[in-house]
Design a protein around this motif. Structure first.
Motif, PDB file in Angstrom:
ATOM      1  N   GLN A 133       0.850  -1.342  -0.065  1.00 28.90           N
ATOM      2  CA  GLN A 133       0.022   0.027   0.096  1.00 28.90           C
ATOM      3  C   GLN A 133       0.891   1.343  -0.180  1.00 28.90           C
ATOM      4  O   GLN A 133       0.320   2.295  -0.596  1.00 28.90           O
ATOM      5  CB  GLN A 133      -0.906  -0.085   1.132  1.00 28.90           C
ATOM      6  N   VAL A 134       2.102   1.147   0.458  1.00 30.49           N
ATOM      7  CA  VAL A 134       3.047   2.563   0.583  1.00 30.49           C
ATOM      8  C   VAL A 134       4.032   2.249  -0.477  1.00 30.49           C
ATOM      9  O   VAL A 134       4.422   3.366  -0.605  1.00 30.49           O
ATOM     10  CB  VAL A 134       3.624   2.754   2.118  1.00 30.49           C
ATOM     11  N   ASP A 135       4.211   1.117  -1.099  1.00 26.17           N
ATOM     12  CA  ASP A 135       5.385   1.096  -2.024  1.00 26.17           C
ATOM     13  C   ASP A 135       4.725   1.106  -3.576  1.00 26.17           C
ATOM     14  O   ASP A 135       3.958   0.136  -3.973  1.00 26.17           O
ATOM     15  CB  ASP A 135       6.114  -0.372  -1.768  1.00 26.17           C
ATOM     16  N   GLN A 136       5.128   1.845  -4.203  1.00 25.03           N
ATOM     17  CA  GLN A 136       4.868   2.131  -5.510  1.00 25.03           C
ATOM     18  C   GLN A 136       6.071   1.977  -6.427  1.00 25.03           C
ATOM     19  O   GLN A 136       6.519   3.031  -6.892  1.00 25.03           O
ATOM     20  CB  GLN A 136       4.111   3.557  -6.025  1.00 25.03           C
ATOM     21  N   GLY A 137       6.327   0.674  -6.696  1.00 28.99           N
ATOM     22  CA  GLY A 137       7.320   0.349  -7.888  1.00 28.99           C
ATOM     23  C   GLY A 137       8.677   0.861  -7.241  1.00 28.99           C
ATOM     24  O   GLY A 137       9.572   1.113  -7.738  1.00 28.99           O
ATOM     25  N   GLY A 138       8.999   0.395  -6.016  1.00 27.36           N
ATOM     26  CA  GLY A 138      10.230   0.762  -5.426  1.00 27.36           C
ATOM     27  C   GLY A 138      10.233   2.344  -4.874  1.00 27.36           C
ATOM     28  O   GLY A 138      11.379   2.381  -3.987  1.00 27.36           O
ATOM     29  N   LYS A 139       9.232   2.921  -4.962  1.00 32.30           N
ATOM     30  CA  LYS A 139       8.933   4.344  -4.328  1.00 32.30           C
ATOM     31  C   LYS A 139       8.540   4.259  -3.024  1.00 32.30           C
ATOM     32  O   LYS A 139       7.002   3.598  -3.204  1.00 32.30           O
ATOM     33  CB  LYS A 139       8.705   5.300  -5.217  1.00 32.30           C
ATOM     34  N   VAL A 140       8.759   4.472  -1.898  1.00 27.59           N
ATOM     35  CA  VAL A 140       8.260   4.280  -0.572  1.00 27.59           C
ATOM     36  C   VAL A 140       7.696   5.566  -0.158  1.00 27.59           C
ATOM     37  O   VAL A 140       8.547   6.391   0.112  1.00 27.59           O
ATOM     38  CB  VAL A 140       9.177   3.508   0.472  1.00 27.59           C
ATOM     39  N   TYR A 141       6.193   5.672  -0.175  1.00 26.91           N
ATOM     40  CA  TYR A 141       5.853   6.811   0.165  1.00 26.91           C
ATOM     41  C   TYR A 141       5.106   7.079   1.563  1.00 26.91           C
ATOM     42  O   TYR A 141       4.272   7.882   1.876  1.00 26.91           O
ATOM     43  CB  TYR A 141       4.532   7.078  -0.740  1.00 26.91           C
ATOM     44  N   GLY A 142       5.668   6.048   2.401  1.00 26.05           N
ATOM     45  CA  GLY A 142       5.161   6.420   3.953  1.00 26.05           C
ATOM     46  C   GLY A 142       5.733   4.888   4.715  1.00 26.05           C
ATOM     47  O   GLY A 142       5.955   4.154   4.206  1.00 26.05           O
ATOM     48  N   ILE A 143       5.647   5.096   6.056  1.00 27.86           N
ATOM     49  CA  ILE A 143       5.686   4.060   6.789  1.00 27.86           C
ATOM     50  C   ILE A 143       4.402   3.657   7.399  1.00 27.86           C
ATOM     51  O   ILE A 143       3.934   4.209   8.314  1.00 27.86           O
ATOM     52  CB  ILE A 143       6.770   4.394   7.890  1.00 27.86           C
ATOM     53  N   PRO A 144       4.084   2.397   7.155  1.00 30.39           N
ATOM     54  CA  PRO A 144       2.783   2.015   7.670  1.00 30.39           C
ATOM     55  C   PRO A 144       2.626   2.102   9.196  1.00 30.39           C
ATOM     56  O   PRO A 144       3.640   1.931   9.854  1.00 30.39           O
ATOM     57  CB  PRO A 144       2.869   0.526   7.482  1.00 30.39           C
ATOM     58  N   GLN A 145       1.551   2.714   9.633  1.00 33.68           N
ATOM     59  CA  GLN A 145       1.283   2.899  11.130  1.00 33.68           C
ATOM     60  C   GLN A 145       0.209   1.855  11.589  1.00 33.68           C
ATOM     61  O   GLN A 145       0.423   1.180  12.452  1.00 33.68           O
ATOM     62  CB  GLN A 145       0.823   4.395  11.213  1.00 33.68           C
ATOM     63  N   ASP A 146      -0.614   1.723  10.921  1.00 32.63           N
ATOM     64  CA  ASP A 146      -1.933   0.675  11.215  1.00 32.63           C
ATOM     65  C   ASP A 146      -2.653   0.357  10.102  1.00 32.63           C
ATOM     66  O   ASP A 146      -2.767   0.768   9.145  1.00 32.63           O
ATOM     67  CB  ASP A 146      -2.869   1.451  12.563  1.00 32.63           C
ATOM     68  N   SER A 147      -3.500  -0.814  10.445  1.00 34.88           N
ATOM     69  CA  SER A 147      -4.276  -1.231   9.359  1.00 34.88           C
ATOM     70  C   SER A 147      -5.539  -1.761   9.844  1.00 34.88           C
ATOM     71  O   SER A 147      -6.026  -1.709  11.148  1.00 34.88           O
ATOM     72  CB  SER A 147      -3.422  -2.526   8.522  1.00 34.88           C
ATOM     73  N   GLY A 148      -6.457  -2.301   9.029  1.00 37.21           N
ATOM     74  CA  GLY A 148      -7.889  -2.660   9.382  1.00 37.21           C
ATOM     75  C   GLY A 148      -8.246  -3.835   8.929  1.00 37.21           C
ATOM     76  O   GLY A 148      -9.175  -3.930   7.970  1.00 37.21           O
ATOM     77  N   PRO A 149      -7.719  -4.920   8.863  1.00 38.42           N
ATOM     78  CA  PRO A 149      -8.175  -6.415   8.315  1.00 38.42           C
ATOM     79  C   PRO A 149      -9.563  -6.477   8.773  1.00 38.42           C
ATOM     80  O   PRO A 149      -9.827  -6.132   9.914  1.00 38.42           O
ATOM     81  CB  PRO A 149      -7.226  -7.435   8.669  1.00 38.42           C
ATOM     82  N   MET A 150     -10.563  -7.064   7.844  1.00 36.75           N
ATOM     83  CA  MET A 150     -11.690  -7.016   8.233  1.00 36.75           C
ATOM     84  C   MET A 150     -12.342  -8.159   8.973  1.00 36.75           C
ATOM     85  O   MET A 150     -11.842  -9.350   8.823  1.00 36.75           O
ATOM     86  CB  MET A 150     -12.809  -6.802   6.956  1.00 36.75           C
ATOM     87  N   GLY A 151     -13.276  -8.137  10.032  1.00 32.12           N
ATOM     88  CA  GLY A 151     -13.568  -9.410  10.451  1.00 32.12           C
ATOM     89  C   GLY A 151     -15.300  -9.113  10.743  1.00 32.12           C
ATOM     90  O   GLY A 151     -15.852  -8.091  10.404  1.00 32.12           O
ATOM     91  N   ASN A 152     -15.810 -10.084  11.475  1.00 33.39           N
ATOM     92  CA  ASN A 152     -17.327 -10.011  11.985  1.00 33.39           C
ATOM     93  C   ASN A 152     -17.438  -9.927  13.502  1.00 33.39           C
ATOM     94  O   ASN A 152     -17.035 -10.926  14.111  1.00 33.39           O
ATOM     95  CB  ASN A 152     -17.930 -11.318  11.188  1.00 33.39           C
ATOM     96  N   LEU A 153     -17.996  -8.858  14.050  1.00 35.41           N
ATOM     97  CA  LEU A 153     -18.075  -8.752  15.390  1.00 35.41           C
ATOM     98  C   LEU A 153     -19.729  -9.158  15.580  1.00 35.41           C
ATOM     99  O   LEU A 153     -20.567  -8.439  14.668  1.00 35.41           O
ATOM    100  CB  LEU A 153     -18.115  -7.365  16.001  1.00 35.41           C
ATOM    101  N   TYR A 154     -19.879 -10.002  16.362  1.00 34.83           N
ATOM    102  CA  TYR A 154     -21.597 -10.289  16.372  1.00 34.83           C
ATOM    103  C   TYR A 154     -22.006 -10.413  17.928  1.00 34.83           C
ATOM    104  O   TYR A 154     -21.021 -10.912  18.874  1.00 34.83           O
ATOM    105  CB  TYR A 154     -21.971 -11.480  15.504  1.00 34.83           C
ATOM    106  N   ARG A 155     -23.317 -10.425  18.300  1.00 34.17           N
ATOM    107  CA  ARG A 155     -23.762 -10.513  19.490  1.00 34.17           C
ATOM    108  C   ARG A 155     -24.111 -12.108  19.452  1.00 34.17           C
ATOM    109  O   ARG A 155     -25.119 -12.475  19.160  1.00 34.17           O
ATOM    110  CB  ARG A 155     -25.060  -9.735  19.579  1.00 34.17           C
TER     111      ARG A 155
END
Lengths: 437, 314
Positions: A133-155
């Motif tokens: 997500q931050v690396d575009q063809g060898g150019k690095v445009y940021g250092i990853p801080q956090d992410s949001g892989p998705m899941g299911n929260l349920y009652r």
């Protein structure tokens, strides 16, 4: 290797000469010198309590003073950065930047390529899809801080009342369970937010769709109305029109109430969701559980991502080395990353933290003692690595709200609205001078 | 200097006394300009120059790829076929036709009631009616946003408690009406004060004469008071016309609560803002803003013209 990657992604010939020789442009001596020179950096971030990590940085590098400012979250934040860049002054050195925004800032040549400063060596420290997500063809445009892989929260309590013992494994099962939940408890299975494109894009991501593409140069791909996308749309449309899934705008008072008072039996959300929910629906502690997203076919383990950000350095900075070191320290220093994950509850992108027992083995009473972090750390490995964005996501998301979002809110034809969105995105791309595919 | 010399022969032919008052007046003129100068300098720097600059911008097109190019009137022509922009203008015209008369009628009624002297505690009432205007628009909109809420808002809860279905006041169909209500609440008091102060300046003898002639209070209000404050009413109309087309705060805040009911082009001003700061299309935003300004001028002029005509006929 670097050059090969750039040819493959179709980078312009003009870009390579400038980036290749600079790969070793910064020596350790330069870095040492920069970090001992009294400097003031400005850092724009909306992460709560980021000052704690900034303090760690200032302790390590007493010569550097960091001026941390919160100028708003999301759209207002970007609008202010763009305005400052346009004005030619007042722009910060380091900025928090969501992954989908990176390419639009890279396109206007506003971001510093961090590879020459040593960011290329950090690749192995991060989850592969996040790094992409931050690396575009060898150019690095940021250092990853956090992410949001998705899941299911349920009652679990509402599920139990409806005779459901396990989280739905497939989307078919999810729809069936939704019917059961509705007839037994009156609750909605979940809420599909019409104002939050990130959620639906996360579901597209999980379904393996590639709605957007950008070659880093002049060609964009818009494919939001593909037959597969329409399948996803039709699935949700059926649930919405059947009264099984609600369509309240998220992060509004009404929606907070809904989470707390059992209006929704679940929330398809990202890894930052569990802790957020704990604060919002405190009265429902112990009644929730987390699972991976339902799958197309039983036995699969596919995931999408919703949200997350990196810390990027603006090209206008006068102290590129110190600015890079700040972005790196926050998201790479062991104490800092551990603190972000366990105290501020940002979902880590750093593989060390994702394996750290103090993080993954945490048990949450809110989720009945479940090791929620372990679950999401596992899900993080299942996120498709090649998902891309358009270099104009601000427009794309605002246009989403007027087309697809409106159809969701009106409970009307979501598939047709995808066509309208597709057209708006293509028109805008063409008008902005891109070659649209 | 030149004008002093030129003026001399004329004064010689006429009355000698004229010379002195003439030069005094000139000095007064100079002083007046001097006093106006600070304002004028700021006015030029902060309004005229930016205005010309945005006019200049509106003739260009900036593309993410390919940069800036001159496009003449293309942005303006595009605006006339842009359904988002035209829709916003039409929505505001509808708003104008419904909300402004309701608000001003309400304001006029209150002003007349207070002025009649029949209302006890009129000072307190006057203040109470004016308070909404003192509440910042942001706070007012957030407050109404809460009141309108479908699940937790008191309006919906009350209606539900007495067995009536609760309408979703923030739905796409109802949100314009909800917005009219907020704006009316905010500005009725303000307009009332303008009308009330105009009413206070009518000489009391007129009422006495009318009363001696046997006119009722209604008759006095209709035939003396309202015609007497016509200029004040016209002022409130013009203010309301301008205010309506420039509506921004309320829709932009409600947008957060009802994102899909209030589109990005809900009002022309909100659209121009989104074009400039979300879509990064400053040039087209400038053109839209200019057209909006022209629309406002035309509508205000038409309103003024039609009332003047009526005055002449009367």
């Amino acid at each position: 290797m670097l050059a090969g990657a750039m040819v493959l992604t179709g980078c312009g010939a003009g870009a390579s000469p400038s980036s290749s020789p600079s790969a070793s442009a910064v020596s350790q001596a330069d870095i040492d010198k920069a970090m001992q020179t009294p400097t003031t950096l400005t850092f724009w971030s909306w992460t709560p309590k980021m000052q704690d990590e900034v303090d760690l940085f200032e302790k390590k590098y007493p010569a550097i003073k960091v001026n941390l400012q919160n100028v708003g979250q999301g759209a207002p934040h970007y609008a202010k950065i763009r305005t400052a860049l346009k004005a030619g002054q007042g722009a910060p050195d380091v900025v928090q930047m969501e992954y989908q925004e990176t390419s639009s800032f890279a396109l206007t040549d506003s971001l510093l390529d961090l590879a020459p400063y040593g960011a290329g060596d950090l690749k192995g420290d991060y989850v592969p899809w996040v790094w992409n997500q931050v690396d575009q063809g060898g150019k690095v445009y940021g250092i990853p801080q956090d992410s949001g892989p998705m899941g299911n929260l349920y009652r679990t309590d509402l599920f139990a009342k409806s005779g459901i013992t396990n989280a739905p494994a497939t989307w078919d099962e999810y729809a069936k369970d939704a019917q059961a939940v509705k007839s037994s408890t009156g609750a909605y299975m979940s809420n599909l937010a019409p104002n939050d494109p990130g959620q639906l894009m996360g579901l597209f991501w999980q379904a393996g769709l590639k709605p957007f593409g950008y070659d880093g140069n002049k060609t964009v791909t818009v494919n939001v109305a593909s037959p597969q996308a329409k399948n996803v749309a039709a699935y949700w449309q059926k649930l919405i029109q059947g009264g099984l899934v609600s369509v309240d705008p998220d992060f509004t008072d009404q929606w907070y109430q809904g989470l707390a008072n059992g209006k929704y039996a679940g929330w398809l959300t990202a890894a930052w969701g569990p802790v957020f929910l704990q604060g919002t629906a405190a009265s429902t502690a112990g009644k929730w559980n987390a699972a991976q997203l339902p799958q197309q076919n039983a036995g699969e383990q596919k995931a999408g991502n919703w949200g997350g950000s990196a810390d990027a350095v603006l090209k206008t900075t006068k102290n590129p080395i110190a600015a890079y070191e700040l972005a790196k320290f926050i998201n790479n220093d062991a104490t800092s990353t551990n603190q972000l994950a366990t105290k501020q509850f940002l979902f880590p992108t750093d593989t060390t933290v994702l394996k750290d027992p103090s993080f993954v083995d945490q048990k949450s009473d809110f989720y009945g003692g479940q090791q929620v972090n372990k679950l999401f750390a596992g899900i993080s490995n299942n996120v498709d690595t090649t998902f891309q964005w358009l270099p104009y996501m601000d427009y794309a998301y605002s246009s989403f709200n007027d087309t697809v979002g409106k159809a969701i809110a009106d409970k009307s034809d979501i598939s047709a609205s995808l066509d309208a969105w597709q057209k708006e995105l293509k028109d805008y791309g063409t008008q902005q001078g891109f070659t649209v595919q | 200097m030149a004008s002093t010399i030129a003026a001399r022969p004329r004064s010689r032919t006429g009355d000698k006394h004229r010379l002195r008052p003439g030069s005094t007046r000139r000095r007064q003129h100079a002083a007046a300009y001097l006093f106006v100068l600070p304002f004028f300098a700021v006015f030029v720097a902060m309004l005229i120059v930016p205005l010309f600059y945005s006019g200049y911008l509106s003739f260009f097109q900036t593309r993410l790829v390919g940069g800036v190019s001159f496009v003449g009137f293309a942005n303006y022509l595009h605006a006339f076929t842009d359904t988002a922009f035209l829709g916003g203008v039409a929505r505001m015209a509808l708003f104008l036709v419904i909300q402004v008369p309701v608000m001003l009628a309400l304001a006029l009624f209150c002003a007349l009631a207070l002025d009649s002297g029949w209302v006890r505690g009129s000072k307190v009432l006057r203040l109470l009616m004016f308070i909404p205007y003192a509440v910042p628009g942001v706070v007012a909109t957030l407050m109404w946003g809460y009141l309108y809420g479908n699940d937790f808002g008191p309006i919906a809860q009350t209606l539900r408690a007495i067995g009536l279905g609760a309408p979703d006041l923030l739905s796409p169909e109802n949100v314009l009406g909800s917005l009219m209500n907020i704006v009316t609440w905010e500005f009725a008091g303000y307009n009332m004060i303008i009308m009330y102060s105009a009413l206070r300046s009518i000489p009391g003898e007129l009422y006495e004469a009318a009363e001696i002639d046997g006119a009722s209070q209604w008759r006095i209000a209709w035939s003396i008071k309202i015609p007497a404050i016509r200029p004040a009413i016209l002022l409130t109309i013009i203010f309301s016309v301008i205010g309506t087309f420039q509506l921004f705060n309320e829709p932009s805040l409600l947008h957060n609560l009802a994102p899909n009911a209030i589109s990005n082009s809900f009002t022309p001003n909100f659209y121009a803002y989104n074009l400039a700061f979300v879509d990064q299309n400053v040039n087209y935003a400038a053109a839209v803003a200019f057209i909006l300004g022209i629309v406002i001028m035309i509508v205000s002029y038409v309103v003024q013209l039609s009332t003047q005509k009526r005055e002449k006929n009367a």
